[in-house]
Each structure stands twice: as structure tokens, then as C-alpha cells.
Write an enzyme that holds these catalytic residues in place. Structure first.
Site, PDB file in Angstrom:
ATOM      1  N   SER A 171       0.730  -1.364  -0.418  1.00 25.95           N
ATOM      2  CA  SER A 171      -0.022   0.112  -0.002  1.00 25.95           C
ATOM      3  C   SER A 171       1.330   1.527   0.040  1.00 25.95           C
ATOM      4  O   SER A 171       1.461   1.946   0.847  1.00 25.95           O
ATOM      5  CB  SER A 171      -0.879  -0.650   1.305  1.00 25.95           C
ATOM      6  OG  SER A 171      -1.529  -1.183   1.116  1.00 25.95           O
ATOM      7  N   GLY A 210      -4.275   2.588  -1.985  1.00 27.47           N
ATOM      8  CA  GLY A 210      -4.190   1.623  -1.450  1.00 27.47           C
ATOM      9  C   GLY A 210      -5.583   0.682  -1.876  1.00 27.47           C
ATOM     10  O   GLY A 210      -4.958  -0.753  -2.386  1.00 27.47           O
ATOM     11  N   THR A 215       2.628  -3.136   8.334  1.00 31.18           N
ATOM     12  CA  THR A 215       2.563  -3.742   9.531  1.00 31.18           C
ATOM     13  C   THR A 215       4.089  -3.550   9.653  1.00 31.18           C
ATOM     14  O   THR A 215       4.471  -5.271   8.917  1.00 31.18           O
ATOM     15  CB  THR A 215       1.204  -5.206   9.553  1.00 31.18           C
ATOM     16  OG1 THR A 215      -0.402  -4.424   9.096  1.00 31.18           O
ATOM     17  CG2 THR A 215       1.475  -5.924  10.425  1.00 31.18           C
ATOM     18  N   GLN A 217     -23.072  -2.861  24.308  1.00 33.05           N
ATOM     19  CA  GLN A 217     -24.382  -2.654  24.742  1.00 33.05           C
ATOM     20  C   GLN A 217     -25.011  -4.114  25.833  1.00 33.05           C
ATOM     21  O   GLN A 217     -25.214  -3.704  26.808  1.00 33.05           O
ATOM     22  CB  GLN A 217     -25.274  -3.269  23.417  1.00 33.05           C
ATOM     23  CG  GLN A 217     -26.689  -2.310  23.989  1.00 33.05           C
ATOM     24  CD  GLN A 217     -26.655  -0.885  24.228  1.00 33.05           C
ATOM     25  OE1 GLN A 217     -26.149  -0.419  23.986  1.00 33.05           O
ATOM     26  NE2 GLN A 217     -27.186  -0.736  25.055  1.00 33.05           N
ATOM     27  N   LEU A 242     -22.884  -4.562  28.162  1.00 30.63           N
ATOM     28  CA  LEU A 242     -22.268  -4.905  29.505  1.00 30.63           C
ATOM     29  C   LEU A 242     -22.739  -3.776  29.871  1.00 30.63           C
ATOM     30  O   LEU A 242     -21.914  -2.925  30.540  1.00 30.63           O
ATOM     31  CB  LEU A 242     -20.519  -4.836  29.062  1.00 30.63           C
ATOM     32  CG  LEU A 242     -20.323  -6.185  29.432  1.00 30.63           C
ATOM     33  CD1 LEU A 242     -20.519  -7.358  28.516  1.00 30.63           C
ATOM     34  CD2 LEU A 242     -18.630  -6.146  29.789  1.00 30.63           C
ATOM     35  N   GLU A 272      -6.583  -5.877   4.429  1.00 32.58           N
ATOM     36  CA  GLU A 272      -6.348  -6.884   3.544  1.00 32.58           C
ATOM     37  C   GLU A 272      -7.857  -6.802   2.410  1.00 32.58           C
ATOM     38  O   GLU A 272      -8.512  -8.409   1.966  1.00 32.58           O
ATOM     39  CB  GLU A 272      -6.865  -8.201   3.685  1.00 32.58           C
ATOM     40  CG  GLU A 272      -6.412  -8.602   4.558  1.00 32.58           C
ATOM     41  CD  GLU A 272      -4.416  -9.272   4.607  1.00 32.58           C
ATOM     42  OE1 GLU A 272      -3.540  -8.523   4.926  1.00 32.58           O
ATOM     43  OE2 GLU A 272      -4.366 -10.007   3.288  1.00 32.58           O
ATOM     44  N   SER A 291     -14.328  -4.060   3.537  1.00 28.46           N
ATOM     45  CA  SER A 291     -15.528  -5.178   2.756  1.00 28.46           C
ATOM     46  C   SER A 291     -16.194  -4.838   1.174  1.00 28.46           C
ATOM     47  O   SER A 291     -16.763  -4.992   0.537  1.00 28.46           O
ATOM     48  CB  SER A 291     -16.994  -4.311   3.909  1.00 28.46           C
ATOM     49  OG  SER A 291     -16.571  -4.807   4.726  1.00 28.46           O
TER      50      SER A 291
HETATM   51  C1  LIG Z   1      -4.314  -1.462  10.890  1.00 27.61           C
HETATM   52  C2  LIG Z   1      -3.336  -1.255   8.716  1.00 27.61           C
HETATM   53  C3  LIG Z   1      -2.923  -2.323   8.786  1.00 27.61           C
HETATM   54  C4  LIG Z   1      -2.459  -2.006   7.139  1.00 27.61           C
HETATM   55  N1  LIG Z   1      -1.374  -3.486   7.342  1.00 27.61           N
HETATM   56  C5  LIG Z   1      -1.018  -3.415   6.230  1.00 27.61           C
HETATM   57  C6  LIG Z   1       0.663  -4.429   5.203  1.00 27.61           C
HETATM   58  O1  LIG Z   1       1.236  -5.058   5.689  1.00 27.61           O
HETATM   59  N2  LIG Z   1       0.609  -4.329   3.721  1.00 27.61           N
HETATM   60  C7  LIG Z   1      -0.187  -3.323   2.959  1.00 27.61           C
HETATM   61  O2  LIG Z   1       0.314  -3.347   1.930  1.00 27.61           O
HETATM   62  N3  LIG Z   1      -0.658  -2.511   3.306  1.00 27.61           N
HETATM   63  C8  LIG Z   1      -1.829  -2.303   4.510  1.00 27.61           C
HETATM   64  N4  LIG Z   1      -2.419  -2.173   4.900  1.00 27.61           N
HETATM   65  C9  LIG Z   1      -2.965  -0.867   3.498  1.00 27.61           C
HETATM   66  C10 LIG Z   1      -4.775  -1.457   3.720  1.00 27.61           C
HETATM   67  O3  LIG Z   1      -4.557  -2.880   3.267  1.00 27.61           O
HETATM   68  C11 LIG Z   1      -5.162  -0.682   2.631  1.00 27.61           C
HETATM   69  O4  LIG Z   1      -5.418   0.066   4.330  1.00 27.61           O
HETATM   70  C12 LIG Z   1      -6.718  -0.628   2.030  1.00 27.61           C
HETATM   71  O5  LIG Z   1      -6.115  -1.345   1.657  1.00 27.61           O
HETATM   72  C13 LIG Z   1      -7.439   0.728   2.174  1.00 27.61           C
HETATM   73  O6  LIG Z   1      -6.638   1.565   1.374  1.00 27.61           O
HETATM   74  P1  LIG Z   1      -7.025   3.052   1.908  1.00 27.61           P
HETATM   75  O7  LIG Z   1      -6.817   2.792   3.238  1.00 27.61           O
HETATM   76  O8  LIG Z   1      -6.019   3.340   0.745  1.00 27.61           O
HETATM   77  O9  LIG Z   1      -8.324   2.737   1.364  1.00 27.61           O
HETATM   78  P2  LIG Z   1      -9.049   3.529  -0.341  1.00 27.61           P
HETATM   79  O10 LIG Z   1      -8.782   2.570  -0.914  1.00 27.61           O
HETATM   80  O11 LIG Z   1      -8.558   5.175  -0.205  1.00 27.61           O
HETATM   81  O12 LIG Z   1     -10.833   3.599   0.224  1.00 27.61           O
HETATM   82  C14 LIG Z   1     -10.812   3.994   0.784  1.00 27.61           C
HETATM   83  C15 LIG Z   1     -12.961   4.190   0.716  1.00 27.61           C
HETATM   84  O13 LIG Z   1     -13.743   3.766   0.058  1.00 27.61           O
HETATM   85  C16 LIG Z   1     -14.137   3.031  -0.497  1.00 27.61           C
HETATM   86  N5  LIG Z   1     -13.772   2.244  -1.457  1.00 27.61           N
HETATM   87  C17 LIG Z   1     -12.038   2.793  -2.755  1.00 27.61           C
HETATM   88  N6  LIG Z   1     -12.401   1.998  -3.887  1.00 27.61           N
HETATM   89  C18 LIG Z   1     -13.908   1.663  -4.252  1.00 27.61           C
HETATM   90  C19 LIG Z   1     -14.325   1.160  -5.116  1.00 27.61           C
HETATM   91  N7  LIG Z   1     -14.208   0.973  -6.642  1.00 27.61           N
HETATM   92  N8  LIG Z   1     -15.571   0.829  -4.703  1.00 27.61           N
HETATM   93  C20 LIG Z   1     -16.322   1.470  -3.644  1.00 27.61           C
HETATM   94  N9  LIG Z   1     -15.534   1.512  -3.139  1.00 27.61           N
HETATM   95  C21 LIG Z   1     -14.346   1.652  -3.267  1.00 27.61           C
HETATM   96  C22 LIG Z   1     -13.349   1.993   0.530  1.00 27.61           C
HETATM   97  O14 LIG Z   1     -14.216   0.454   0.872  1.00 27.61           O
HETATM   98  C23 LIG Z   1     -13.092   3.114   1.748  1.00 27.61           C
HETATM   99  O15 LIG Z   1     -14.197   2.861   2.235  1.00 27.61           O
HETATM  100  C24 LIG Z   1      -3.150  -2.166   6.447  1.00 27.61           C
HETATM  101  C25 LIG Z   1      -4.283  -0.951   6.751  1.00 27.61           C
HETATM  102  C26 LIG Z   1      -4.292  -0.745   8.114  1.00 27.61           C
HETATM  103  C27 LIG Z   1      -5.368   0.495   8.344  1.00 27.61           C
END
Ligand SMILES: Cc1cc2nc3c(=O)[nH]c(=O)nc-3n(C[C@H](O)[C@H](O)[C@H](O)COP(=O)(O)OP(=O)(O)OC[C@H]3O[C@@H](n4cnc5c(N)ncnc54)[C@H](O)[C@@H]3O)c2cc1C
Length: 407
Positions: free
Chosen positions: A131, A136, A165, A360, A362, A387, A390
Site C-alpha cells: 500500500s 490503497g 504492518t 451494549q 455490558l 486485506e 468490505s
Molecule cells: C492497521 C493496518 C494495517 C495494514 N497492513 C498493511 C500491510 O501490512 N501491508 C500493506 O501493503 N497494506 C497494509 N494495510 C493497508 C490496507 O490494505 C489498506 O488500508 C486498504 O487496502 C484500503 O486502502 P486505503 O486505506 O487507501 O483506502 P481507499 O482505497 O482510499 O478507500 C477509501 C474508501 O473508499 C472505498 N472504495 C475505494 N474504491 C472503491 C470502489 N471501487 N468501490 C466502492 N468503494 C470503494 C473503500 O472501500 C473505503 O471505504 C494496512 C492498513 C491498516 C489500517
């Protein structure tokens, strides 16, 4: 689906489950609140897991190849029942290990996977860095570049990774970079960055809502030079793949193979969410039986009892989806309806819902750090985000069932 479909874990796997449950109950759960507050990697707990053989590639390989097909989800559920932040600190290394196992040569696997785990006396962790701030859900947009320096047989990596991570504290980092930006995701390759390589540094460490014992940080790559041998799969294979992509040739079944990999790994993440949900449900059930109001246990009210009935039903339904998808992966069944994504979607949403209900039940206590359910609720929130969010799971399922390029 094959007529031999069975979700019987077998006696051996049930013994592993009980052993892991003991570790989760005796070592992980008692340490959970402390490491959540400290927001630090729980090295002593990882070391304890390593001493018992739970933190090792061998352990995960044994669960993966368990004939029941449900070895991995059983292990994940038990560890994350203990605590999700510590659980992720223990299993986070496997993200990078799986990338090497899936794309590396035998020599690369033999060289790098042991260094990812270290030894029980000197434990290490590994990070998988895909990422980026602008890539993302849309992984094809990543900007980290890998340029080949033929004279030195070295790759030069530049870019900024985020949300990694174990990023920055890992011994071994696996970095996904683009070698040909015009090819989008087909121009990506994965590289191992060995321990102590100059130019790799940790950016900001994120302060998070949940899974706070798990370290999440940016990783900055500034002219990071790695030997040619660090390109996973090797240069010849990459050149062939790029040539095919440039000619617009798609290797038959390639898309399905990539999807099958995700479908096979997502149930494991779903199982982690089920561990959290089950933990919160158990606390809520116990509380509802013992807490008295209006002269009787609160579970005597149908409003509370039905809530618990729904919690248990959803947890079991989620587990069945997860186990089915794991069984399908182990038995090479085609994921025609994206059953792996389905399991991760449902389990992740179930964990969020169940932990909210538990708070809720609790009452005021559920809202405090005296009881674990508020932590479990915070931890559960990541399961609709990482990963694949949703929404992305729904997108994959919708494409699979419709056969349409739904965007
Ligand atoms: C605690 C944590 C640990 C992580 N660990 C790793 C790791 O080890 N390695 C790694 O590479 N990544 C890691 N990630 C990254 C994680 O996989 C991404 O945060 C995730 O894929 C979402 O990307 P984004 O945060 O950029 O959200 P975005 O892609 O910007 O999405 C924002 C919102 O828009 C929605 N959205 C985006 N596109 C669409 C679409 N086409 N249709 C409908 N809705 C859409 C999404 O569902 C979300 O609700 C981690 C993230 C967190 C928070």
C-alpha cells in the site's frame, strides 16, 4: 462442490486447537490490555510463542498442509480470541513470508524466510509493503519504482509505502514496486530488502483506533539498492512476463490464478475476525447470566437473550463460510462466487456487529477499559478495512457472480 466435502477438523487438528487455546488464554489474553495501552510490539509474547514453536514458518506450514483444510482458520481464531493486536504481532510476518513463498525461487525461500522469523532467542519480524498513500484499494496505482542497474546487477528502489504492518522494525521487508508504470499492475514486481539495507527507513508510526499492539508505519525507500537476486522469481521470469504484457498477451488463466490466491488467503483473515467476535460474545454471555437488574439476571429478558442468540448464530455462520472457503482452497475448488471474499466480508462485518452488541450488553462496564469488550470492538473495526475493504470484497463477489466488469 465435491461430494467429499467435509469440515471435520479431525482429532489432530482439535488437539492443536486446544493447545493454541491454552496459549491464548494463559499468555496472550492476560497481556492484551497492557500492550494495547503501550501501543508497542509485544516482543516478549512473540518470543514466548517462538519458544513453543507457534511463531515459526514450520508451524504455519503444518497448519496450511493439514489434511482437514481448516488448520489455518482454526489457528487464527484461537490466537485472535486471545487478542487481535498481539495476534497480528504474531502472525503479521506471514504476510511477507507468503509473498516469498508464492513468488520466490526455492533458493530465495530458503534464504529469506528463516531470517523473517529469527530464532527463539533472537526473534525477528517481517513486513509486506504494498500500500501507498495514493494506492490503497487501487493497487495498480502504486508509484514506488524499481530500476535495474545492469552494470552492478542491482535494483534501485525509490518511493514511500504506507500502512505496513511491522514496517521499519522488520528484519526483512518485501516491497512491491513498478518496473514498468505503463503496464499498471502487470508491471509490478516484488523485492526482498535484506536486513540493514541503507536507504530504507521508517516514516511515521500510526497511532491507531485498534489492534494497537501491532506496529503499523510508513516505510521510506530512498535509493535502496538490493542485489539482483532479491527480485522474487528472478529476472528471466520477470522479463518474460513483461514481454507478454507489452504484447498484450494474457497467459491463459492468469487472472483467475491471481484471484485464486486472494480467495485462498482471505478466509484466514476472516478467521481472525471470528476469534475477536467469539471472545466478545463469551464475555457478554457470561455477563448477561450474572448481572442482575430488576431482581433477575439480565439474560432473563428476551431482548438480551435474543441479542445473544443472534450473536452466536452470526459467528457460527461466519465460521462456516470461512471453513468452506479454506476447504475449497485446500481442495483446489474454483471460487466461482468469490467464496473467499464472501467469508472475509461476512466475518469482518460480524466481528464489528457482535462486539458492538457485547458492549451494549455490558452497559456502562462495556464502555470502560475495565472490561475487554471495548478493546475488542476497537480491534474489530480493521476487519472491514485491511486485506481488501468490505466494499472491495463486495465488488469482487459482484463481478464473480455476474460475470460483468462491475466497477
Ligand atoms: C492497521 C493496518 C494495517 C495494514 N497492513 C498493511 C500491510 O501490512 N501491508 C500493506 O501493503 N497494506 C497494509 N494495510 C493497508 C490496507 O490494505 C489498506 O488500508 C486498504 O487496502 C484500503 O486502502 P486505503 O486505506 O487507501 O483506502 P481507499 O482505497 O482510499 O478507500 C477509501 C474508501 O473508499 C472505498 N472504495 C475505494 N474504491 C472503491 C470502489 N471501487 N468501490 C466502492 N468503494 C470503494 C473503500 O472501500 C473505503 O471505504 C494496512 C492498513 C491498516 C489500517
Amino acid at each position: 462442490m465435491s461430494s467429499t466435502f467435509s469440515l471435520d477438523p479431525g482429532a489432530d487438528q482439535l488437539a492443536v486447537r486446544d493447545w493454541l487455546h491454552g496459549f491464548a488464554a494463559d499468555v496472550i489474553r492476560p497481556a492484551a490490555a497492557e500492550w494495547d495501552e503501550r501501543e508497542e510490539t509485544p516482543w516478549p509474547v512473540i518470543q514466548e510463542a517462538a519458544k513453543l514453536g507457534i511463531y515459526s514458518l514450520d508451524f504455519y506450514a503444518q497448519q496450511y498442509f493439514d489434511p482437514s483444510g481448516v488448520g489455518i482458520p482454526i489457528a487464527m481464531e484461537e490466537l485472535f480470541w486471545g487478542d487481535a493486536g498481539i495476534g497480528l504481532s504474531i502472525v503479521g510476518t506471514t504476510l511477507a513470508a507468503v509473498a516469498v513463498l508464492a513468488n520466490g525461487t526455492d533458493e530465495q525461500i530458503g534464504t529469506w524466510t528463516p531470517q523473517m522469523f529469527g530464532t527463539p532467542d533472537d526473534v525477528k519480524v517481517a513486513a509486506f509493503c504494498s500500500s501507498e498513500p495514493d494506492a490503497g484499494s487501487d493497487v495498480s496505482a502504486l508509484r514506488t519504482r524499481a530500476v535495474y542497474d545492469q552494470a552492478k546487477d542491482e535494483w534501485v528502489l525509490n518511493g514511500t509505502k504506507t500502512w505496513a504492518t511491522n514496517g521499519g522494525i522488520a528484519a526483512v521487508h518485501v516491497v512491491v514496486a513498478t518496473v514498468d508504470a505503463e503496464l499498471g499492475a502487470r508491471g509490478h514486481a516484488s523485492f526482498v530488502v535484506p536486513p540493514g539495507t541503507p536507504g530504507l527507513s521508517q516514516g511515521q508510526k500510526f497511532k491507531k483506533h485498534g489492534i494497537r499492539a501491532s506496529h503499523t508505519a510508513e516505510v521510506v525507500l530512498d535509493d535502496v539498492r538490493v542485489p539482483g537476486s532479491c527480485l522474487l522469481g528472478g529476472k528471466e521470469k520477470l522479463d518474460e512476463r513483461l514481454a507478454r504484457a507489452r504484447e498484450g498477451v494474457r497467459k491463459s488463466g492468469k487472472g483467475n490464478a491471481a484471484m485464486a490466491t486472494f480467495e485462498a488467503s482471505r478466509p484466514a483473515v476472516g478467521a481472525q475476525a471470528i476469534g475477536i467476535a467469539r471472545a466478545a460474545y463469551e464475555v457478554a454471555l457470561d455477563y448477561a447470566r450474572t448481572r442482575e437488574q430488576f431482581g433477575r439476571p439480565i439474560i432473563d429478558n428476551q431482548g438480551v437473550a435474543f441479542q445473544l442468540a443472534d450473536m452466536k448464530t452470526r459467528i457460527d455462520a461466519a465460521r462456516l463460510l470461512v471453513w468452506r472457503a479454506s476447504w475449497m482452497a485446500a481442495n483446489n475448488q474454483p471460487f466461482t462466487a468469490a467464496e473467499g471474499s464472501m467469508s472475509k466480508l461476512y466475518a469482518g462485518e460480524t466481528a464489528k456487529w457482535v462486539t458492538a452488541q457485547a458492549m451494549q450488553i455490558l452497559g456502562g462496564n462495556g464502555f470502560t477499559r475495565e472490561y475487554p469488550v471495548e478493546r475488542m470492538h476497537r480491534d474489530s473495526a480493521i476487519y472491514s478495512i485491511f486485506e481488501g475493504t468490505s466494499e472491495i470484497q463486495r465488488l469482487v463477489i459482484a463481478r464473480a457472480i455476474s460475470g460483468m466488469p462491475i466497477r
